[in-house]
Design a protein around this motif. Structure first.
Motif, short mmCIF file in Angstrom:
data_model
loop_
_atom_site.label_atom_id
_atom_site.label_comp_id
_atom_site.label_asym_id
_atom_site.label_seq_id
_atom_site.Cartn_x
_atom_site.Cartn_y
_atom_site.Cartn_z
N VAL A 41 0.86 -1.20 0.00
CA VAL A 41 0.00 0.00 0.00
C VAL A 41 0.89 1.25 0.00
N ASP A 43 0.32 4.25 -0.59
CA ASP A 43 -0.30 5.43 0.02
C ASP A 43 0.01 5.52 1.51
N GLN A 45 2.85 5.00 2.96
CA GLN A 45 4.11 5.73 3.07
C GLN A 45 3.89 7.22 2.85
N ARG A 46 3.06 7.56 1.87
CA ARG A 46 2.77 8.97 1.61
C ARG A 46 2.09 9.63 2.82
N MET A 47 1.24 8.88 3.49
CA MET A 47 0.57 9.41 4.68
C MET A 47 1.57 9.62 5.82
#
Length: 185
Positions: A41, A43, A45-47
């Motif tokens: 997932v 995303d 890491q982006r969060m």
């Protein structure tokens, strides 16, 4: 501060902590699950990287949810510390380093086997047996499938690299051909 130093220090601190508490196996297992979740997932890491957009509490809840809400207290305290110190973007790399360091502290080698297609369980088991026979230490084998190898395999254990891939052999032949042609001209 250098990213590698930050990652290494946190990972080393977690290894030391779980060795003292005796909860290394449980924390290591959950850390591996989190690393796999980060890889599956992107995303997540982006969060974790988002500093002002997502609160520390929300980041911690996301990590807890990734583990099904059943986070070992030692890991939960560690994750809270990392997030509180503004290092949430490094969590995946810290946990990956922690798992490697923890396994090494138990005398377990970490190897990466890159193959052109999914290997049989027998091949992976045979590699583990050979490493155990040669070094006296067990090995955890991560399998990576890379069709560009065409055939054969690449085995990377600690500082040892064995490239027995068809791609490498073709590259060597091409380099020899180019070198021979240079001499002719």
């Amino acid at each position: 501060m250098n990213t590698a130093i930050v990652i290494t220090r946190y990972a080393r601190a977690l290894v030391k902590y779980v060795r003292e508490t005796g909860n290394g196996e449980q924390v290591s297992s959950q850390a591996q699950t989190l690393v796999r979740t980060f890889e599956a997932v992107p995303d997540l890491q982006r969060m974790m990287d988002a500093r002002d957009m997502i609160s520390s509490t929300k980041k911690r809840q996301l990590l807890q949810a990734a583990l099904g809400g059943n986070v070992h207290p030692d890991l939960d305290r560690f994750l809270a510390l990392v997030i509180r110190n503004g290092r949430a973007g490094y969590i995946k790399d810290i946990l990956r380093s922690f798992v490697r360091m923890y396994q090494e502290s138990l005398g377990i080698h970490h190897a990466r086997l890159t193959v052109s297609q999914e290997p049989s369980a027998h091949l992976v088991q045979r590699i583990r047996e050979l490493v155990l026979q040669k070094t006296g230490r067990d090995v955890v084998v991560d399998v990576v499938v890379d069709p560009s190898l065409i055939g054969g395999f690449v085995l990377d254990i600690d500082d040892y690299l064995l490239d027995a891939s068809v791609k490498r052999q073709l590259d060597l032949i091409r380099e020899q051909f180019i070198e021979k042609n240079r001499r002719i001209i």
